[in-house]
Scaffold this motif. Structure first.
Motif: not given
Length: 111
Positions: A62-83
């Protein structure tokens, strides 16, 4: 004093013991890992251009910068993404905090 210091505890799924390191404002989780000999892939060089530095943020997210749309797109491509998935290159320390990060199994090509 520690007005801009934070600690990051790196946990691993391969049985190696956890490591805790200090970071300063402006450093990313990827920077801290690499500066302390923790192998964390970063095929794009840490510019949010791939998903190889994917980690799980177990505490302090919660103390980290908010996730960007670009980062979220790459996480969707990661192996075993989680919340709680983030890209280590995008998790930049801005103030005192304690992060706990799990480094998922890494698949190094060419090794």
């Amino acid at each position: 004093m520690s007005d801009s210091a934070t600690t990051i505890t790196f946990q691993f799924n391969d049985g190696q013991p956890a490591q805790t390191h200090v970071a300063v404002s402006g450093e990313s989780v990827l920077d801290v890992a690499l500066n302390n000999g923790i192998q964390l892939q970063h095929n794009c060089g840490g510019v949010c251009g791939c998903s190889t530095c994917h980690v799980y943020i177990n505490a302090g997210g919660d103390d980290l910068p908010e996730i960007s749309d670009k980062e979220e797109d790459f996480i969707d491509r990661a192996e075993n993404p989680r919340i709680n998935s983030r890209l280590a290159c995008q998790c930049v320390v801005e103030r005192d905090m304690q992060l706990v990060v799990t480094v998922p199994p890494q698949h190094f090509l060419g090794h």
